[in-house]
Design a protein around this motif. Structure first.
Motif, PDB file in Angstrom:
ATOM      1  N   LEU A  16      49.688  47.366  36.749  1.00  0.00           N
ATOM      2  CA  LEU A  16      48.274  47.643  36.967  1.00  0.00           C
ATOM      3  C   LEU A  16      47.503  46.343  37.214  1.00  0.00           C
ATOM      4  N   HIS A  17      47.794  45.318  36.431  1.00  0.00           N
ATOM      5  CA  HIS A  17      47.167  44.011  36.618  1.00  0.00           C
ATOM      6  C   HIS A  17      47.437  43.481  38.026  1.00  0.00           C
ATOM      7  N   ASN A  18      48.684  43.550  38.450  1.00  0.00           N
ATOM      8  CA  ASN A  18      49.029  43.058  39.776  1.00  0.00           C
ATOM      9  C   ASN A  18      48.459  43.930  40.876  1.00  0.00           C
ATOM     10  N   TRP A  19      48.358  45.232  40.646  1.00  0.00           N
ATOM     11  CA  TRP A  19      47.740  46.086  41.651  1.00  0.00           C
ATOM     12  C   TRP A  19      46.265  45.710  41.821  1.00  0.00           C
ATOM     13  N   PHE A  20      45.572  45.450  40.718  1.00  0.00           N
ATOM     14  CA  PHE A  20      44.176  45.029  40.815  1.00  0.00           C
ATOM     15  C   PHE A  20      44.067  43.714  41.586  1.00  0.00           C
ATOM     16  N   ASN A  21      44.965  42.768  41.344  1.00  0.00           N
ATOM     17  CA  ASN A  21      44.947  41.517  42.105  1.00  0.00           C
ATOM     18  C   ASN A  21      45.150  41.785  43.595  1.00  0.00           C
TER      19      ASN A  21
END
Length: 135
Positions: free
Chosen positions: A119-124
């Motif tokens: 999720l963190h990487n998707w937001f990035n």
């Protein structure tokens, strides 16, 4: 099914279709031609689908799993989810083709490292691809 059902379904252009998997971990559901990632955990009754062209190729260029601590990822994700959900609700101010649906992410629920990492990487990825700031 309980109230905790997560679906993250975002795509500017969908280039593949998700197939059904019942694993309790991450799976690339359609091979190299699709950027569909499914994360499911039947014991917590949640599911996340990430359908975003280019996400998988971009993900391999990011910091590896284990680089960030889970509390850091949880805090970052919570802030971004709140901002993202606000933008979903304000479709007159923000493009409804980018902000498709709300993300149900609750403080205090242990979603595990993998969910928080992706999720963190998707937001990035989302911020860079659509030139958005969710901070």
């Amino acid at each position: 099914m309980k109230k905790i059902l997560y679906t993250l379904l975002l795509a500017a252009f969908i280039i593949g279709c998700a197939t059904t998997n019942t694993k309790n971990d991450i799976a690339n559901t359609a091979g190299n031609d699709s950027d569909t990632v499914r994360i499911a955990n039947d014991s917590l009754e949640f599911e996340i689908l990430i359908i975003e062209p280019g996400f998988n190729n971009w993900l391999v260029t990011q910091q590896p799993r284990g680089y960030y601590e889970q509390p850091y990822l949880e805090n970052r994700n919570l802030m971004r989810v709140i901002e993202y959900n606000n933008r979903v609700l304000e479709s007159s101010r923000f493009d409804p083709n980018i902000y498709l649906q709300q993300i149900n992410y609750e403080r205090g629920v242990d979603y595990g490292y993998e969910v928080n990492y992706l999720l963190h990487n998707w937001f990035n990825f989302f911020e860079r691809r659509y030139k958005q700031k969710l901070r």
